[in-house]
Design a protein around this motif. Structure first.
Motif, PDB file in Angstrom:
ATOM      1  N   THR A   1      -4.542   8.752   0.753  1.00 52.51           N
ATOM      2  CA  THR A   1      -4.114   7.354   0.672  1.00 52.51           C
ATOM      3  C   THR A   1      -2.889   7.096   1.541  1.00 52.51           C
ATOM      4  O   THR A   1      -2.134   8.015   1.871  1.00 52.51           O
TER       5      THR A   1
ATOM      6  N   THR B   1       0.808  -1.224   0.000  1.00 55.01           N
ATOM      7  CA  THR B   1       0.000   0.000   0.000  1.00 55.01           C
ATOM      8  C   THR B   1       0.839   1.271   0.000  1.00 55.01           C
ATOM      9  O   THR B   1       0.334   2.336  -0.343  1.00 55.01           O
TER      10      THR B   1
ATOM     11  N   ASP C   1      -7.567  -2.361   2.173  1.00 58.64           N
ATOM     12  CA  ASP C   1      -6.142  -2.424   2.500  1.00 58.64           C
ATOM     13  C   ASP C   1      -5.590  -1.035   2.787  1.00 58.64           C
ATOM     14  O   ASP C   1      -4.809  -0.842   3.725  1.00 58.64           O
ATOM     15  N   ASP C   2      -5.979  -0.063   1.968  1.00 55.45           N
ATOM     16  CA  ASP C   2      -5.512   1.307   2.166  1.00 55.45           C
ATOM     17  C   ASP C   2      -5.954   1.830   3.528  1.00 55.45           C
ATOM     18  O   ASP C   2      -5.169   2.433   4.259  1.00 55.45           O
TER      19      ASP C   2
ATOM     20  N   VAL D   1      -4.152  -2.160  -4.783  1.00 51.15           N
ATOM     21  CA  VAL D   1      -4.485  -1.640  -3.461  1.00 51.15           C
ATOM     22  C   VAL D   1      -5.997  -1.454  -3.349  1.00 51.15           C
ATOM     23  O   VAL D   1      -6.564  -0.588  -3.999  1.00 51.15           O
TER      24      VAL D   1
END
Length: 149
Positions: free
Chosen positions: A80, A30, A55-56, A51
Motif C-alpha cells: 500500500t 492515502t 486511490d491507493d 482509501v
C-alpha cells in the motif's frame, strides 16, 4: 523540474514535493495514518474505509515515479501507499540523533567528489545564524517547488 528522485540527501525536500503532488491529486489521505490507540498499544492503523484501491494505486504510482530503480527493488513487496510512505520515511529520513549532531559553533568536515573525480573536503563552522539562514532558504525552495506544481 518535473521529477525529484529520492536519495539519502534529499528526503525532506522529496517528501514535501511528493506530499504536494498527492494533495493536488486529492490523494494525501492515502499516506496519512489514523493514530488509534487500542488497549495499551500505540499502533498506527490505516483507516481502510477511506482509501479505495484506485486511490491507493494512483498514490503508489506518483511515489514510484520519483524513485530510482534501486529503490524499486527494495520496495517490491510493499502493498500500500501508506506502507510505502512509512518505509521510505524510515529508510531515508534523518533520525533525531542525526539531525542534532551539529551544534552552534561546531566545526564539521564534509568530503565530496568534484566533477573532475577528485576527492575534496570542506570545513564549515555552524552558527545559529547559518542554521536560521539555511532554514529560510529551505522554506523558500519549498514554496518555489509548490508554485511549479
Amino acid at each position: 523540474m518535473d521529477r525529484i528522485i529520492l536519495n539519502e540527501l534529499n528526503y525532506k525536500i522529496w517528501s514535501h514535493f511528493i506530499m504536494s503532488k498527492l494533495e493536488d491529486a486529492n490523494l494525501g489521505h492515502t499516506i496519512v495514518s489514523n493514530n488509534n490507540a487500542t488497549e495499551g498499544t500505540e499502533e498506527k492503523t490505516l483507516n481502510v474505509k477511506t482509501v479505495t484501491a484506485k486511490d491507493d494505486s494512483k498514490a503508489r504510482r506518483i511515489i514510484y515515479k520519483h524513485l530510482s530503480e534501486e529503490t524499486w527493488t527494495e520496495i517490491e513487496d510493499i502493498d500500500t501507499a501508506f506502507e510505502l510512505w512509512d518505509y521510505l520515511k524510515a529508510r531515508y529520513s534523518e533520525t533525531e540523533e542525526e539531525e542534532s549532531t551539529t551544534f552552534d559553533g561546531e566545526t564539521s568536515t564534509e568530503k565530496f567528489t568534484t566533477l573532475d573525480g577528485k576527492i575534496s573536503t570542506k570545513e564549515t563552522t555552524t552558527t545559529a545564524e547559518t542554521i536560521a539562514a539555511n532554514e529560510k532558504e529551505y522554506e523558500k525552495n519549498i514554496l518555489i517547488i509548490n508554485k511549479m506544481y
